[in-house]
Design an enzyme around this catalytic site. Structure first.
Site, PDB file in Angstrom:
ATOM      1  N   CYS A 381     -16.436   2.551  -1.315  1.00 36.47           N
ATOM      2  CA  CYS A 381     -15.301   1.854  -0.707  1.00 36.47           C
ATOM      3  C   CYS A 381     -15.729   1.229   0.627  1.00 36.47           C
ATOM      4  O   CYS A 381     -16.494   0.270   0.634  1.00 36.47           O
ATOM      5  CB  CYS A 381     -14.114   2.802  -0.557  1.00 36.47           C
ATOM      6  SG  CYS A 381     -12.535   1.938  -0.300  1.00 36.47           S
ATOM      7  N   HIS A 507     -13.683   4.420  -6.306  1.00 39.24           N
ATOM      8  CA  HIS A 507     -13.898   5.826  -5.945  1.00 39.24           C
ATOM      9  C   HIS A 507     -14.305   6.625  -7.190  1.00 39.24           C
ATOM     10  O   HIS A 507     -13.463   7.232  -7.853  1.00 39.24           O
ATOM     11  CB  HIS A 507     -12.622   6.417  -5.341  1.00 39.24           C
ATOM     12  CG  HIS A 507     -12.317   5.914  -3.975  1.00 39.24           C
ATOM     13  ND1 HIS A 507     -12.763   6.543  -2.835  1.00 39.24           N
ATOM     14  CD2 HIS A 507     -11.625   4.820  -3.565  1.00 39.24           C
ATOM     15  CE1 HIS A 507     -12.352   5.872  -1.773  1.00 39.24           C
ATOM     16  NE2 HIS A 507     -11.660   4.821  -2.182  1.00 39.24           N
ATOM     17  N   GLU A 509     -15.684   9.419  -7.411  1.00 42.85           N
ATOM     18  CA  GLU A 509     -15.504  10.871  -7.252  1.00 42.85           C
ATOM     19  C   GLU A 509     -14.231  11.375  -7.915  1.00 42.85           C
ATOM     20  O   GLU A 509     -14.144  12.557  -8.285  1.00 42.85           O
ATOM     21  CB  GLU A 509     -15.505  11.256  -5.770  1.00 42.85           C
ATOM     22  CG  GLU A 509     -14.334  10.775  -4.935  1.00 42.85           C
ATOM     23  CD  GLU A 509     -14.536   9.415  -4.296  1.00 42.85           C
ATOM     24  OE1 GLU A 509     -13.894   9.137  -3.263  1.00 42.85           O
ATOM     25  OE2 GLU A 509     -15.329   8.615  -4.837  1.00 42.85           O
TER      26      GLU A 509
END
Length: 534
Positions: A381, A507, A509
Site C-alpha cells: 500500500c 493488502h 496479508e
C-alpha cells in the site's frame, strides 16, 4: 441441520483472548466437518473502525466485499475457511443508525422506540441474517461483562435461548484466573465475580475458558464449577501458549470441542487436526533456522496495528520451514536520526501501509537502502507508493517526486488521488475498499509467486500510481507487473535486477492463513532465506 449459536463473552479484563478462543473453536468444529461462520459485535458507537486511529483500535481488517472491520475477523478467517463479509461485524452505531432510519420511515407505526424490544430485535436480526447457511454461528461480544455499552447486546443474546430453543444456543465465557506471585497461587475469585455478574444479566454460561499462566489443578476446577454453576468438565484451562497456532490443539486436549458438540447435541466425525499439528511442528522445530525481517512503519509502538501482517510473515516462515524474527522500526526515527546501523543485520525489509505524511521520508530512506544493498524488499500500500517515489527520485532523476497526498503542489506527483475520489469529503467507508481483480505479467516475481496470471486481492486506499509518469519510470527499469485492467491502475511494481523487490497497492496479508500461506509472503520469506544463506 438447524443452525446452532455459540455466544462468546469475556470477563475480568479486556484483551483476554476471546477472539482467539472463538477462532480456535471455529477451527476445531470445522475439523469435525461442520460449516462454521463467525461474527463480532462491537459495543462502540462508531459505525465501523475505519476512521479510528490504529493506536486506539489496532488494525482495520478488510473483507472481500469492502467492509472495514475489527481485527478479530482476521483471526476468524485465518483459523477457518470462512470468507466473512459486512454482515460479520456490526457496532452499536450501526444498530442505532438502522433503528433510527426505520423510525423515520414509519416502520414502527408511531410506537415508542426503545432499547427493548427495538434495539435488541435489530441485534438479533443481524445475528440471524449472518448465520444463514451455516451449521454453527460463533458470535463474539466485544468488551467485558459489566461494561454499560455491552448491555443491549447481552440482553439480545439472553433472549436467544428462549427464541431459538435451549438445544440450539450455547454460552461460552472467557475469564481470567490470575497467578498472584506474592501468594504463589492462582485466584478464582475474579472468575466467580465475572460469572456472577453475567448471571445477574440472565445468562448462565455453559462452558468457561479460564485464561491462566499455569495449568489449573483439578481441585481448583472443581471449585470454579461449584461456584459458577457449571460442570467440572466444562471448566477449560487455556494456559499461555508459546504460539497462538498451538491454541486449537491445547483447547482440544482440554475437551472444548467435545463439550460443545455434546451440549448442542450434534453428531460429527472425529476431528482431523493433522494440518494444525504440522503447522505447530514447523513453528516449534523449523528445519532452516530463522530469518530476520524488519518492519519499518509509523505505528510500531502498537504492533496490533500490523496484526495480519505479522501473522502473514509467520505463515511465510511456515511455508519455508523457518522461524521469522520480526524487528519493528519507527520510520519517523529513521527520518530524524538516519538509518546507520539499524538495518545491517536483517535478511529482508518490509514497509507496510499507513496514512499521513509523518515518517514517509524515513520509509523512502529505508527503501533506498533495500534497493541499493540488494536486500529483499516488500512494500504494501503506502510502502509500494513510497517505493515508486524513491525510484522516481533516485533512479529517474525526478528530485521533487512525491505523492500529492503529502505535497499537493509537487511538480512530479508520481502518486495521486484516484479520479473517483475527487470531490469525496466524507471519511468513513469512502476509500477504494474490498477485492478487485489484477492481471500479472508473465515471468515477473509476482506471477512466479502466484503461479497464475489472474488474481484478486483486497484494497484500502484513495491514492494510486500516476500513469502520467509511467513512461519515464518504465524506461528507467521499473516493471509494472500487476494491473487492474478496467481502470488501467498499476497494482504491482518490481525491480528485476534485484534478488526480490516487490511493491503492491493491495493488502495481501488479509488473505494469508497458517494452513494456506499467501504466495507473496511465501516468496518474500524464501528470498530473505536465500539472502541469509548468501
Amino acid at each position: 441441520m438447524k443452525t446452532k449459536f455459540i455466544f462468546v463473552t469475556g470477563g475480568v479484563v479486556s484483551s483476554i483472548g476471546k477472539g482467539l478462543a472463538a477462532a480456535s473453536l471455529g477451527a476445531l468444529l470445522e475439523s469435525r466437518g461442520l460449516r462454521v461462520t463467525h461474527q463480532k459485535l462491537d459495543p462502540y458507537i462508531n459505525v465501523d473502525p475505519g476512521t479510528m486511529s490504529p493506536f486506539q483500535h489496532g488494525e482495520v481488517f478488510v473483507t472481500d466485499d469492502g467492509a472495514e472491520t475489527d481485527l478479530d475477523l482476521g483471526h476468524y478467517e485465518r483459523y477457518t475457511s470462512a470468507r466473512l463479509s459486512k454482515k460479520s461485524n456490526f457496532t452499536t452505531g450501526q444498530v442505532y443508525f438502522s433503528v433510527i432510519e426505520k423510525e423515520r420511515r414509519g416502520d414502527y407505526l408511531g410506537g415508542t422506540v426503545q432499547v427493548i424490544p427495538h434495539i435488541t430485535d435489530e441485534i438479533k436480526s443481524k445475528i440471524i441474517e449472518n448465520a444463514k447457511g451455516s451449521d454453527i454461528a460463533i458470535i463474539e461480544i466485544g468488551g467485558t461483562v459489566g461494561d454499560i455499552e455491552s448491555l443491549p447486546f447481552l440482553e439480545a443474546i439472553r433472549q436467544f435461548k428462549a427464541d431459538r430453543g435451549a438445544a440450539n444456543v450455547l454460552y461460552l465465557h472467557v475469564t481470567l484466573v490470575p497467578f498472584i506471585k506474592t501468594a504463589d497461587e492462582l485466584k478464582t475469585k475474579p472468575t466467580q465475580h465475572s460469572v456472577k455478574e453475567l448471571r445477574e444479566i440472565g445468562i448462565q454460561p455453559d462452558i468457561l475458558i479460564c485464561r491462566c499462566e499455569q495449568d489449573l489443578p483439578r481441585d481448583m476446577k472443581a471449585k470454579i464449577a461449584l461456584f459458577c454453576n457449571v460442570e467440572e468438565k466444562a471448566v477449560i484451562t487455556s494456559q499461555d501458549a508459546e504460539h497462538i497456532y498451538a491454541v486449537p490443539l491445547a483447547l482440544h486436549r482440554e475437551g472444548l470441542d467435545e463439550q460443545v458438540v455434546e451440549k448442542l447435541n450434534i453428531w460429527t466425525k472425529a476431528p482431523d487436526l493433522a494440518p494444525w499439528q504440522q503447522v505447530v511442528e514447523k513453528l516449534m522445530n523449523p528445519s532452516h533456522g530463522k530469518v530476520r525481517i524488519a518492519i519499518v512503519g509509523k505505528y510500531v509502538n502498537l504492533t496490533e496495528s500490523y496484526k495480519s501482517l505479522s501473522e502473514a510473515l509467520t505463515h511465510g516462515g511456515i511455508a519455508n520451514d523457518c522461524r521469522v524474527h520480526l524487528t519493528y522500526l519507527d520510520s519517523e526515527k529513521i527520518e530524524q536520526e538516519g538509518i546507520d546501523g539499524l538495518l545491517e543485520d536483517v535478511d529482508g525489509i518490509l514497509v507496510p501501509g499507513g496514512f499521513g505524511e509523518r515518517g514517509t521520508e524515513g520509509k523512502i530512506k529505508t527503501i533506498e537502502f533495500a534497493r541499493t544493498r540488494k536486500i529483499p524488499f516488500f512494500g504494501i500500500c503506502l510502502g509500494m507508493q513510497m517505493a515508486v517515489v524513491e525510484y522516481a527520485r533516485n533512479v529517474c532523476g525526478l528530485e521533487d517526486a512525491f505523492s500529492s497526498e503529502f505535497k499537493p503542489d509537487c511538480l512530479n506527483p508520481v502518486i495521486h488521488l484516484m479520479e473517483e475520489q475527487k470531490g469525496v469529503s466524507r471519511k468513513g467507508g469512502t476509500m477504494r475498499l474490498g477485492a478487485y481483480p489484477c492481471t500479472l505479467t508473465k515471468g515477473s516475481f509476482a506471477q512466479k509467486a502466484y503461479g497464475t496470471l489472474d488474481i484478486s486481492e483486497r484494497h484500502r486506499h484513495r491514492y494510486e500510481f500516476n500513469n502520467k509518469n509511467r513512461t519515464v519510470l518504465v524506461e528507467n527499469g521499473l516493471v509494472l507487473s500487476g494491473v487492474y485492467k478496467e481502470g488501467d491502475l498499476v497494482e504491482i511494481v518490481e525491480i528485476t535486477d534485484h534478488p526480490w523487490f516487490v511493491g503492491c497497492q493491495f493488502h495481501p496479508e488479509f488473505k494469508s492463513k497458517p494452513l494456506n500461506p499467501h504466495p507473496l509472503f511465501k516468496a518474500f520469506i524464501a528470498a530473505a532465506l536465500q539472502n541469509k544463506k548468501a
